[in-house]
Design an enzyme around this catalytic site. Structure first.
Site, PDB file in Angstrom:
ATOM      1  N   HIS A   1       0.770  -1.140  -0.087  1.00 54.89           N
ATOM      2  CA  HIS A   1       0.101   0.008  -0.116  1.00 54.89           C
ATOM      3  C   HIS A   1       1.107   1.217   0.042  1.00 54.89           C
ATOM      4  CE1 HIS A   1      -3.979  -1.976   1.748  1.00 54.89           C
ATOM      5  NE2 HIS A   1      -3.390  -2.499   0.580  1.00 54.89           N
TER       6      HIS A   1
ATOM      7  N   GLU B   1       1.073   4.122   1.766  1.00 52.44           N
ATOM      8  CA  GLU B   1       2.070   4.369   2.932  1.00 52.44           C
ATOM      9  C   GLU B   1       3.332   3.445   3.172  1.00 52.44           C
ATOM     10  OE1 GLU B   1      -1.023   3.322   2.601  1.00 52.44           O
ATOM     11  OE2 GLU B   1      -2.427   4.111   4.015  1.00 52.44           O
TER      12      GLU B   1
ATOM     13  N   SER C   1     -39.047  -6.260 -30.469  1.00 54.36           N
ATOM     14  CA  SER C   1     -38.840  -5.276 -29.273  1.00 54.36           C
ATOM     15  C   SER C   1     -38.354  -4.064 -29.992  1.00 54.36           C
ATOM     16  CB  SER C   1     -38.204  -5.955 -28.157  1.00 54.36           C
ATOM     17  OG  SER C   1     -36.554  -6.246 -28.594  1.00 54.36           O
TER      18      SER C   1
ATOM     19  N   LEU D   1     -32.990 -11.540 -17.225  1.00 53.65           N
ATOM     20  CA  LEU D   1     -31.805 -11.114 -16.540  1.00 53.65           C
ATOM     21  C   LEU D   1     -32.167  -9.844 -15.551  1.00 53.65           C
ATOM     22  CD1 LEU D   1     -28.780 -11.931 -16.187  1.00 53.65           C
ATOM     23  CD2 LEU D   1     -28.189  -9.890 -17.930  1.00 53.65           C
ATOM     24  N   ALA D   2     -32.697  -8.931 -16.135  1.00 50.81           N
ATOM     25  CA  ALA D   2     -33.004  -7.800 -15.291  1.00 50.81           C
ATOM     26  C   ALA D   2     -33.872  -8.418 -14.006  1.00 50.81           C
ATOM     27  CB  ALA D   2     -33.974  -6.610 -15.977  1.00 50.81           C
TER      28      ALA D   2
HETATM   29  C1  AOF Z   1      -4.296   1.997   2.105  1.00 51.79           C
HETATM   30  N1  AOF Z   1      -3.298   2.267   1.318  1.00 51.79           N
HETATM   31  O1  AOF Z   1      -2.401   2.326  -0.751  1.00 51.79           O
HETATM   32  C2  AOF Z   1      -4.330   1.290  -0.543  1.00 51.79           C
HETATM   33  C3  AOF Z   1      -5.250   0.837   0.572  1.00 51.79           C
HETATM   34  O2  AOF Z   1      -6.176  -6.576  -0.270  1.00 51.79           O
HETATM   35  P1  AOF Z   1      -5.186  -5.513  -0.070  1.00 51.79           P
HETATM   36  O3  AOF Z   1      -4.312  -5.755   0.954  1.00 51.79           O
HETATM   37  O4  AOF Z   1      -4.478  -5.109  -1.277  1.00 51.79           O
HETATM   38  O5  AOF Z   1      -6.291  -4.179   0.572  1.00 51.79           O
HETATM   39  C4  AOF Z   1      -6.771  -3.881  -0.426  1.00 51.79           C
HETATM   40  C5  AOF Z   1      -7.973  -2.617   0.314  1.00 51.79           C
HETATM   41  O6  AOF Z   1      -7.096  -1.734   1.102  1.00 51.79           O
HETATM   42  C6  AOF Z   1      -8.609  -1.932  -0.587  1.00 51.79           C
HETATM   43  O7  AOF Z   1      -9.836  -2.388  -1.032  1.00 51.79           O
HETATM   44  C7  AOF Z   1      -8.759  -0.491   0.079  1.00 51.79           C
HETATM   45  O8  AOF Z   1      -9.662  -0.612   0.843  1.00 51.79           O
HETATM   46  C8  AOF Z   1      -7.784  -0.363   0.839  1.00 51.79           C
HETATM   47  N2  AOF Z   1      -6.331  -0.026  -0.074  1.00 51.79           N
HETATM   48  N3  AOF Z   1      -5.362   1.660   1.632  1.00 51.79           N
HETATM   49  O9  AOF Z   1      -4.299   2.403   3.366  1.00 51.79           O
HETATM   50  C9  AOF Z   1      -3.272   1.971  -0.025  1.00 51.79           C
HETATM   51  N4  AOF Z   1      -4.537   0.740  -1.876  1.00 51.79           N
HETATM   52 ZN    ZN Z   2      -3.269  -0.309   3.711  1.00 50.73          ZN
END
Ligand code: AOF
Ligand code: ZN
Length: 349
Positions: free
Chosen positions: A53, A55, A171, A274-275
């Site tokens: 992620h 951070e 239709s 489908l709807a």
């Molecule tokens: C953050 N920083 O850069 C991102 C976040 O399956 P994972 O571990 O990759 O988690 C995905 C979820 O984490 C995603 O759906 C979203 O809620 C969060 N993404 N969070 O703190 C990030 N990419």
């Molecule tokens: Zn994260």
């Protein structure tokens, strides 16, 4: 404490970094680590599902201890769950970060709550800095994150007496040109456009979004659901995107797969079977009904059985807009919040 100038400009930078990441299942997220004096110590961004992620990517560029007392500026609320990677809130706490500034709340039922986790650890978390810009970047990812599945619009065209076709099945052209042009504008806003195999075979739709005299710049991915085999000559095989074909009736599984592919806004175009299946399953968020002032009679209903046995079970909608389109009328309506079913992943709360 409100964000200062250095933090706001770091957020603008983090939004730029976020855009380097791919659009997909995961959000585009950027992060900047600032020293207490407001100098940039590190930058990071998320490169897609399964990778670090934003951070954590930024922290990984710093030597141990260098983030102590620093401020993390992140475009999305740091996550609070273990998904494919560990919780960012914990990583920030472990790194000794002193303050967190973020733009957009994470609406995920499991991934959200990072701000509270940080607060519980005594770290000040300042939310909603450049929030509008952050939300604009994430767009429909936010809807899908809140719902745990793509956002679903079910569209149909009907006669005033609620029919979608005549007795012989014909239709086409129930509604007029203005309504049809409007459908193309709506298609262009979707990530995926879904039909049943019955409709794919009977109508042979191109499933492109056409505005003006050509193809719209954005084309939704064509999706076909159902057990019947499509002819190799079907027009949807000429679509700019390769069609996704699901030989199943499990709509939840289809939606889960579309979300994995980063298709967050789904437009269900029919037919009635489908709807009705989407409606019956509670997997529709919005209804777009085009009503033409014609009478057809007969039994080719626009919507069939949706599991309503008695009037108390009728599915109520809130109409957001009623729009005249030529001789036709468009109803843009949504289900009241409690009615549409969210989808939670295994292990999420
Ligand atoms: C953050 N920083 O850069 C991102 C976040 O399956 P994972 O571990 O990759 O988690 C995905 C979820 O984490 C995603 O759906 C979203 O809620 C969060 N993404 N969070 O703190 C990030 N990419
Ligand atoms: Zn994260």
């Amino acid at each position: 404490m409100a964000a200062n100038e250095a933090e706001r400009s770091a957020m603008a930078r983090a939004l730029e970094l976020a855009e380097r990441g791919p659009r997909g299942r995961n959000p585009q997220v950027g992060a900047v680590i600032l020293s207490p004096a407001g100098d940039v110590l590190a930058e990071g961004w998320h490169r897609g599902a399964g990778t670090a992620h934003a951070e954590v990517d930024a922290l990984s560029k710093l030597p141990d201890g260098a983030a102590r007392g620093a401020t993390a500026v992140v475009t999305l609320e740091p996550c609070n769950h273990t998904g494919l990677t560990g919780p960012c809130a914990e990583a920030l706490i472990a790194a000794g970060i002193g303050r967190v500034v973020f733009a957009v709340d994470d609406p995920g039922p499991a991934s959200g709550g990072g701000a509270e986790r940080l607060a519980a650890a005594g770290i000040e978390a300042e939310p909603h800095v450049l929030r509008a810009e952050g939300e604009a970047l994430l767009g429909s990812w936010l809807d899908a994150a809140a719902l745990g599945r793509p956002h679903v619009t079910v569209k149909w065209a009907q006669s005033l007496d609620g029919r979608a076709a005549a007795a012989d099945g014909t239709s086409q052209w129930i509604t007029g040109p203005d309504a049809r042009a409007d459908v193309h504008r709506e298609r262009a806003r979707a990530d995926a456009i879904v039909v049943g195999t019955g409709t794919a075979i009977a109508d042979d739709p191109a499933l492109t979004a056409r505005t003006g005299d050509g193809l719209d710049a954005h084309q939704p991915v064509p999706v076909v659901i159902g057990a019947r085999e499509l002819p190799a000559t079907a027009r949807l095989y000429d679509h700019p995107h390769e069609p996704l074909v699901y030989a199943t009736h499990d709509l939840r599984a289809v939606l889960a797969d579309l979300r994995e592919r980063g298709l967050h806004r789904v437009f269900v175009e029919g037919g009635p079977t489908l709807a009705s299946a989407f409606l019956a399953a509670g997997l529709a968020d919005r209804v777009l009904a085009y009503v033409a002032p014609v009478l057809i009679g007969g039994d080719r209903l626009a919507v069939a059985d949706i599991g309503v046995g008695t009037i108390g079970e009728a599915r109520r909608l809130v109409v957001d807009r009623v729009t005249p389109l030529g001789h036709d009328i468009r109803f843009d309506a949504r289900f009241a919040d409690a009615s549409a079913q969210t989808m939670q992943e295994e292990g999420e709360r």
